[in-house]
Design an enzyme around this catalytic site. Structure first.
Site, short mmCIF file in Angstrom:
data_model
loop_
_atom_site.label_atom_id
_atom_site.label_comp_id
_atom_site.label_asym_id
_atom_site.label_seq_id
_atom_site.Cartn_x
_atom_site.Cartn_y
_atom_site.Cartn_z
N SER A 8 12.34 -7.31 10.87
CA SER A 8 10.87 -7.35 10.77
C SER A 8 10.23 -6.79 12.04
O SER A 8 10.21 -7.44 13.08
CB SER A 8 10.38 -8.78 10.54
OG SER A 8 8.96 -8.78 10.62
N HIS A 33 11.88 -4.34 7.59
CA HIS A 33 10.89 -5.17 6.89
C HIS A 33 9.53 -4.88 7.52
O HIS A 33 9.34 -5.02 8.72
CB HIS A 33 11.27 -6.64 7.05
CG HIS A 33 10.39 -7.60 6.34
ND1 HIS A 33 10.52 -7.89 4.99
CD2 HIS A 33 9.36 -8.37 6.79
CE1 HIS A 33 9.61 -8.79 4.65
NE2 HIS A 33 8.88 -9.10 5.71
N ASP A 35 5.67 -5.68 7.54
CA ASP A 35 4.71 -6.74 7.18
C ASP A 35 3.27 -6.23 7.21
O ASP A 35 2.72 -5.96 8.27
CB ASP A 35 4.82 -7.88 8.19
CG ASP A 35 6.03 -8.77 7.94
OD1 ASP A 35 6.21 -9.21 6.79
OD2 ASP A 35 6.79 -9.01 8.90
N MET A 37 -0.59 -7.01 6.68
CA MET A 37 -1.54 -8.14 6.65
C MET A 37 -2.97 -7.60 6.70
O MET A 37 -3.26 -6.70 7.49
CB MET A 37 -1.32 -9.04 7.86
CG MET A 37 0.10 -9.55 7.96
SD MET A 37 0.30 -10.51 9.46
CE MET A 37 2.00 -10.99 9.29
N HIS A 67 6.31 -5.79 2.81
CA HIS A 67 5.87 -7.12 2.40
C HIS A 67 4.34 -7.14 2.47
O HIS A 67 3.77 -7.18 3.56
CB HIS A 67 6.50 -8.16 3.35
CG HIS A 67 6.08 -9.57 3.09
ND1 HIS A 67 6.34 -10.59 3.97
CD2 HIS A 67 5.41 -10.13 2.05
CE1 HIS A 67 5.86 -11.72 3.48
NE2 HIS A 67 5.28 -11.46 2.32
N MET A 69 1.05 -8.81 2.39
CA MET A 69 0.32 -10.09 2.51
C MET A 69 -1.16 -9.74 2.49
O MET A 69 -1.84 -9.80 3.52
CB MET A 69 0.73 -10.79 3.82
CG MET A 69 2.14 -11.35 3.77
SD MET A 69 2.81 -11.68 5.41
CE MET A 69 3.35 -10.04 5.83
N MET A 137 9.37 -17.63 1.28
CA MET A 137 8.78 -17.73 2.62
C MET A 137 9.16 -19.07 3.23
O MET A 137 8.86 -20.12 2.67
CB MET A 137 7.25 -17.61 2.55
CG MET A 137 6.72 -16.28 2.04
SD MET A 137 7.33 -14.83 2.92
CE MET A 137 6.78 -15.18 4.59
N ASP A 175 12.31 -15.32 4.46
CA ASP A 175 11.48 -14.69 5.49
C ASP A 175 10.79 -15.76 6.31
O ASP A 175 9.96 -16.52 5.80
CB ASP A 175 10.45 -13.79 4.79
CG ASP A 175 9.61 -12.97 5.77
OD1 ASP A 175 9.87 -13.02 6.98
OD2 ASP A 175 8.67 -12.29 5.28
C1 DX5 Z 1 5.46 -13.74 8.49
C2 DX5 Z 1 6.09 -12.41 8.15
C3 DX5 Z 1 7.50 -12.37 8.58
C4 DX5 Z 1 7.68 -12.41 10.08
C5 DX5 Z 1 9.05 -12.93 10.38
O1 DX5 Z 1 4.15 -13.68 8.14
O2 DX5 Z 1 6.04 -12.19 6.76
O3 DX5 Z 1 8.18 -11.24 8.03
O4 DX5 Z 1 7.52 -11.15 10.69
O5 DX5 Z 1 9.14 -13.12 11.75
P1 DX5 Z 1 10.09 -14.21 12.37
O6 DX5 Z 1 11.49 -13.83 12.00
O7 DX5 Z 1 9.80 -14.10 13.84
O8 DX5 Z 1 9.69 -15.53 11.80
ZN ZN Z 2 7.47 -10.65 5.94
#
Ligand code: DX5
Ligand code: ZN
Length: 218
Positions: A8, A33, A35, A37, A67, A69, A137, A175
């Protein structure tokens, strides 16, 4: 299925994002990965398709799992397909029509995943039959570096049973808060796709870390 470590990059040094991504892959991570947001579905803002495209232009060739979000995941699908993403995971509650969203992702040539927040139920058996990944999650999404929520272990076991019942070759991803110290118990609960952010990018030697992570799950 062969276990996957997806790095990630939310926890990478953004000032050197392509180099950090390359370093994680050279250390042995299998996937990236990504992310996304939007400051609405989660209380944070990260990056979008132009950054994914920039990684491709910097010759990052490994599969990228995105991913989402975000509210309205449909709005992002085409841009990520063009940017070179391979798999899109979204949260069921963010779309009015899950089937349409899945169909759009597939039509754009990508694989599909459904992410499940700690306070949300797993997808139905019928839905699991159509997916390439369930992403449990193990933190409330929004930030890297949070602690693994221990009750996720029971949910991972339930998700594994669901995938077995669905008789579908679907990854079981987890995750949030995955580290060398807990990856073994997470694997034993049935996980075969591990998202690792701070547990990799927050460590001094990525190769040493990935070697240790893999030694515990392979
Ligand atoms: C959380 C993300 C994760 C995050 C994981 O909102 O979806 O993918 O980056 O990071 P770690 O491994 O540090 O919890
Ligand atoms: Zn994620």
């Amino acid at each position: 299925m062969k276990p996957i470590i997806s790095a990630s990059i939310l926890s990478a040094d953004f000032g050197h994002l392509a180099d950090e991504t390359r370093a994680a892959l050279e250390a042995g991570a299998d996937m990236i990965h990504f992310d996304v947001m939007d400051h609405h579905f989660v209380p944070n803002l990260s990056f979008g398709a132009v950054i994914c495209e920039a990684l491709r232009k910097a010759n990052i060739t490994a599969p990228i799992d995105v991913h989402l979000m975000v509210d309205n995941p449909d709005l992002y699908i085409e841009a990520f397909a063009k940017a070179g993403a391979n798999l899109i995971t979204f949260h069921e509650e963010t779309t009015p029509n899950v089937q349409e969203t899945l169909a759009k992702i597939r039509a754009a040539g990508m694989k599909t995943g459904i992410a499940v927040n700690p306070d949300k139920p797993l997808p139905s058996l019928e839905l699991v039959r159509q997916l390439d990944m369930i992403l449990v999650m193990s933190v409330f999404p929004g930030f890297g570096g949070q602690s693994f929520i221990e009750s996720s272990i029971d949910k991972i076991k339930e998700a594994r049973a669901l995938i077995t019942a669905a008789e579908n070759a679907c990854y079981l991803g987890v995750d949030g808060g995955i580290k060398i110290s807990n990856i073994e118990v997470v694997a034993k609960a049935g996980t075969d796709f591990f998202v690792v952010g701070s547990g990799l990018f927050g460590t001094p030697d990525y190769k040493e870390t990935v070697d240790q992570l893999k030694a515990k799950i392979c």
